[in-house]
Design a protein around this motif. Sequence first.
Motif, short mmCIF file in Angstrom:
data_model
loop_
_atom_site.label_atom_id
_atom_site.label_comp_id
_atom_site.label_asym_id
_atom_site.label_seq_id
_atom_site.Cartn_x
_atom_site.Cartn_y
_atom_site.Cartn_z
N ASP A 1 3.89 -0.29 -5.19
CA ASP A 1 3.22 0.48 -4.74
C ASP A 1 3.74 0.74 -3.28
O ASP A 1 4.13 -0.50 -2.35
CB ASP A 1 1.67 -0.49 -4.26
CG ASP A 1 0.93 -0.59 -5.48
OD1 ASP A 1 0.38 1.04 -5.52
OD2 ASP A 1 0.80 -1.28 -6.96
N TYR B 1 3.55 10.83 -6.87
CA TYR B 1 3.90 9.16 -8.35
C TYR B 1 5.39 9.76 -7.80
O TYR B 1 6.15 11.23 -7.88
CB TYR B 1 3.14 9.65 -9.46
CG TYR B 1 4.17 8.83 -10.66
CD1 TYR B 1 3.81 7.81 -10.79
CD2 TYR B 1 4.89 9.99 -10.75
CE1 TYR B 1 4.83 7.11 -12.03
CE2 TYR B 1 5.69 9.44 -12.53
CZ TYR B 1 5.92 8.30 -12.94
OH TYR B 1 6.36 7.41 -13.60
N LYS C 1 4.05 4.23 -6.93
CA LYS C 1 2.76 5.31 -6.34
C LYS C 1 2.97 4.96 -5.06
O LYS C 1 2.75 4.16 -4.74
CB LYS C 1 1.55 4.97 -6.88
CG LYS C 1 0.31 5.33 -6.22
CD LYS C 1 -0.90 5.19 -6.33
CE LYS C 1 -1.62 3.87 -6.60
NZ LYS C 1 -1.85 3.01 -4.59
N TYR D 1 -4.01 9.66 -14.05
CA TYR D 1 -2.76 7.99 -12.97
C TYR D 1 -4.23 6.76 -13.08
O TYR D 1 -4.43 5.90 -12.53
CB TYR D 1 -2.00 7.72 -11.56
CG TYR D 1 -2.42 6.77 -10.71
CD1 TYR D 1 -1.64 5.96 -11.15
CD2 TYR D 1 -3.19 6.78 -9.69
CE1 TYR D 1 -1.04 4.55 -10.07
CE2 TYR D 1 -3.16 5.32 -9.04
CZ TYR D 1 -1.84 4.88 -9.59
OH TYR D 1 -2.10 3.34 -9.11
#
Length: 310
Positions: free
Chosen positions: A56, A86, A99, A269
């Motif tokens: 992340d 992504y 992400k 996702y």
Amino acid sequence: MSNLLKEILVSELTTSVAEPVALFAEALANELPKLPMGVLFYGSLLRDSDPTGILDFYIITESSADFSGSSLNQYANKILPPNVRYAETTHQGKIYRAKIATLSYEQFLARSSFSTTDTTIWARFCQPVRLLWVRDTHSADKILEAIERCIITASCWAALLGPERAPAEIYWHTLFAHTYKAELRVEKKGRSYNILQGQEARFAECLLAAWKQAHISVEFHSAELQPYITKRNRLKAKKSWNRIERLGRPLNVMRLIKAAFTFENGLSYILWKIERHTGKKIIVSDFEKQHPIICLPLIIWRLRKLRSQT
């Protein structure tokens, strides 16, 4: 007068991570037409390394004019940040996936304040975070200020929504239960215990340091804390939080709709995220994958049904 919270955060933000992760963040920063202020790393893979997981990253730009992508993506980021995409990279034969959320510093700062009705920023960045790449010392100072504000905001809501007296971790568990509900997040029961596991001392230290910054008086009763919050302020906070919940639900539905337009493979996702956190899988047809907007009400209904079972 020393600022303990800043000292904690400086140490935390500058703690090193695995080289491939740092290199990935640097490459993402250099891809943009104008260098951003910084790249932040947070989330489950910061807590526990998982080769099958998704990193992340948050990219903080100086202004909304610095966003990359199509005109639609730039407009979407202005009205409902952050934009999410992504990406993946390979390092020594191993694939790393991420992400990447992008928003401006002004947008980040606005959503870190106590007055915001959008919990998506402060609820995430009151958790451990690393500053993997930063443009300069001025940017580092500004990002530090924003992260500090996230923790202060979280600590205030923890005191207002939590019990009158409890151990520090109970205030955090109560707070995250409220933010999950406001954001319609599908999480396993006890998810907040995973966030705090092994970091209990850090969260307790941050809570007390942030309460001090917010001028909240605290009484100590052995392992329990008792912040001084009047009944009137608790009642006022409850009403304010009810409003946040009412606004948070449609806001996150709008983000799902937006993701269908601006996040390539966004539906895939979202379904992966649900399965990862609940262990349960939502099956969608090829038609639903090709037409996520038309089928969104049915998908949301399935999500809500799944959430009631977890």
